[in-house]
Design a protein around this motif. Structure first.
Motif, mmCIF file in Angstrom:
data_model
loop_
_atom_site.group_PDB
_atom_site.id
_atom_site.type_symbol
_atom_site.label_atom_id
_atom_site.label_comp_id
_atom_site.label_asym_id
_atom_site.label_seq_id
_atom_site.Cartn_x
_atom_site.Cartn_y
_atom_site.Cartn_z
ATOM 1 N N ARG A 1 0.831 -1.217 0.000
ATOM 2 C CA ARG A 1 0.000 0.000 0.000
ATOM 3 C C ARG A 1 0.865 1.266 0.000
ATOM 4 O O ARG A 1 0.652 2.179 -0.791
ATOM 5 N N PRO B 1 2.486 5.496 -4.134
ATOM 6 C CA PRO B 1 2.948 6.764 -4.716
ATOM 7 C C PRO B 1 4.340 6.661 -5.344
ATOM 8 O O PRO B 1 4.568 7.208 -6.430
ATOM 9 N N LYS C 1 -2.835 13.963 -10.212
ATOM 10 C CA LYS C 1 -3.269 13.597 -8.859
ATOM 11 C C LYS C 1 -4.474 14.424 -8.439
ATOM 12 O O LYS C 1 -4.493 15.631 -8.666
ATOM 13 N N HIS D 1 -7.630 6.104 1.358
ATOM 14 C CA HIS D 1 -8.175 5.970 2.709
ATOM 15 C C HIS D 1 -9.702 5.904 2.653
ATOM 16 O O HIS D 1 -10.388 6.844 3.057
ATOM 17 N N ASN E 1 -5.990 9.220 -8.894
ATOM 18 C CA ASN E 1 -4.842 9.562 -9.746
ATOM 19 C C ASN E 1 -4.955 8.886 -11.112
ATOM 20 O O ASN E 1 -5.507 7.799 -11.232
#
Ligand code: MLT
Ligand code: ZN
Length: 480
Positions: A334, A338, A349, A384, A393
């Motif tokens: 996770r 990014p 983004k 989240h 994104n």
């Protein structure tokens, strides 16, 4: 750096000493560009005060000379919040040397730390006193608590403990004119007028410089169960969230969603990453239950809840970590999204939030639009979900398509943010406004909200010297 007036450098040196004033040249470079390299600025000088008294003296000097001040923390902003503009007329004020842990009171569950402490330093200090500081982010080793406060940071345990704003008892702030607002309260109840500290949280240094904070601590986590769950779609993930909250009596502390494409990017670009399932699934949820009671059998609770969900066809598969090593491996899948995304090439983004109940409907509208309107991009919406916060994104399909994708940034942003607005969501969930989203705030805030923000700005920073160009256009810049 521009050649600063020699007497300004001399005056700054008199306040912060030789160690607190960076030499012009290479040493200053890291302070002049942002983490995503979207902005390249110049500065009059970079100062690193080592005490509140020094910060106050620098601000008094800047207020008198009308020099703009750009507060700078760990430089992990996604929105260019800590980067000076290209004029070379702004002073960068970095908080890195203001990094003492002033006190810790395990009985009052409170810790006082200076702005330049890294988040990891604060987590470790809490742990060594047998307590827990819950803010948790991918960049915790380098981001500073002052920046976390200034941007009201979120991260992966907001679901249980709230955002930075919820974790603060008091602040010490140096105002634009150099006065010090001393508010390092350790009180949980204190109804004495306006909640002044709250103004500086999320203001991104546009109202003053946060120099220290009194932070809430919590019981140490003594039991934990973590699972990687495969689900067919987003409605299944949202249903699982509700199911787990009830089954665990609200002990869910993280609930993160990842599409298959995000996992594939991580597998391709991050060394040592591997797919723990035998075959691909459309979506994954990384969820974690925690408790302060070592005797709480969270793995049993999680196993029963997931077993029931599997039986009823609500999930496709699930793996509960059986060791700390395995747990870390799940989290790496996770947390590296990014990094994997930036190694894969250009991306657009959007840090959005929506009511959790409308997430699935939003994605059902937005995903097909991206598919047709952005042929050179692939949607990677993750994040989240327990907080309704998606990192919506779009990554370039191949390196050759970076430029074409970036060329669409503005039109995609407009379409996505307009849809977010239609759904009652926010275009900035946890990354702030910085310089990147000033126009977005102007578009989506109501005229009354903007007027209130400008009144507060005018009251606290009448000459507009605090981090100009960030969050809000102000004064002469309001009507360019
Ligand atoms: C995350 O949750 O990984 C970060 O906020 C970063 C991102 O937007 O990619
Ligand atoms: Zn995030």
């Amino acid at each position: 750096l521009t050649a600063a007036a020699p007497d300004l450098r001399a005056q700054l040196r008199a306040i912060v000493g030789e160690a607190g004033l960076l030499a012009e040249g290479a040493a200053a470079v890291p302070y002049l560009t942002d983490h995503r390299r979207l902005y390249q600025g110049r500065a009059l000088a970079v100062v690193l005060p080592a005490s509140v008294t020094e910060v106050a003296a620098v601000l008094r000097l800047c207020a008198a000379a009308r020099i703009a001040v750009v507060p700078h923390g760990g430089n992990t902003s996604y929105c260019g919040g800590a980067t000076p503009d290209a004029s070379g007329q702004q002073l960068v004020l970095a908080l890195a040397r203001l990094n003492r842990l002033r006190s810790i009171d395990a009985v009052n569950d409170c810790l006082i730390a200076e702005a330049g402490c890294t988040l990891a330093q604060i987590q470790a200090a809490a742990q060594s006193a047998g307590r827990f500081f819950p803010l948790s982010l991918g960049s915790q080793g380098s981001c500073q608590i002052g920046g976390n406060l200034a941007t009201n940071a979120g991260g992966t345990s907001v679901l249980r403990y709230g955002m930075m704003r919820d974790l603060v008892l008091g602040l010490e702030v140096v105002l634009a004119d150099g006065r010090v607002l001393e508010g390092l309260s350790g009180l949980r109840k204190d109804n004495t007028g306006y909640d002044v500290k709250s103004l500086f949280i999320g203001a991104e240094g546009t109202l003053g410089v946060i120099t220290a904070a009194s932070l809430k601590l919590f019981p140490e986590v003594r039991a934990r169960a973590t699972a990687l769950v495969a689900v067919a779609d987003v409605p299944a993930a949202v249903a699982l969230l509700a199911h787990l909250k009830t089954a665990s009596s609200e002990r869910v502390s993280s609930f993160e969603l990842m599409p298959r494409l995000a996992l594939e990017l991580t597998l391709r670009h991050i060394d040592g990453a591997r797919d723990p399932f035998g075959h691909p699934h459309p979506w994954y949820v990384l969820c974690e239950l925690t408790s302060a009671r070592a005797a709480d059998a969270l793995d049993v609770i999680l196993e029963e809840a997931l077993g029931g969900a599997l039986e009823h066809g609500q999930i496709e598969d699930a793996l509960i970590s059986t060791s700390e090593r395995e747990r870390q491996a799940f989290w790496r899948l996770r947390e590296n999204i990014p990094a994997a995304q930036s190694r894969a090439g250009a991306s657009l983004k959007h840090d959005i939030s929506l009511p959790v109940s409308r997430l699935a409907e939003f994605l059902a509208r937005a995903a097909p639009w991206i598919e047709t309107a952005v042929p050179e991009g692939r949607l990677i919406a993750y994040g989240h979900v327990g907080d309704g916060n998606l990192h919506f994104n779009v990554s370039a399909r191949s390196a050759g398509e970076d430029a074409a994708l970036l060329g669409r940034a503005e039109s995609v942003r407009r379409w996505v943010h307009d849809l977010v607005c239609e759904f009652g969501g926010s275009f900035s969930a946890e990354h702030g406004i910085g310089q990147l989203k000033v126009a977005e705030l102007e578009r989506y805030a109501t005229p009354v909200e903007l007027a209130v923000m400008r009144s507060i700005k005018a009251a606290l920073d009448p000459h507009g010297i605090m981090n100009p160009g960030k969050v809000l256009r102000f004064g002469a810049a309001e009507n360019p």
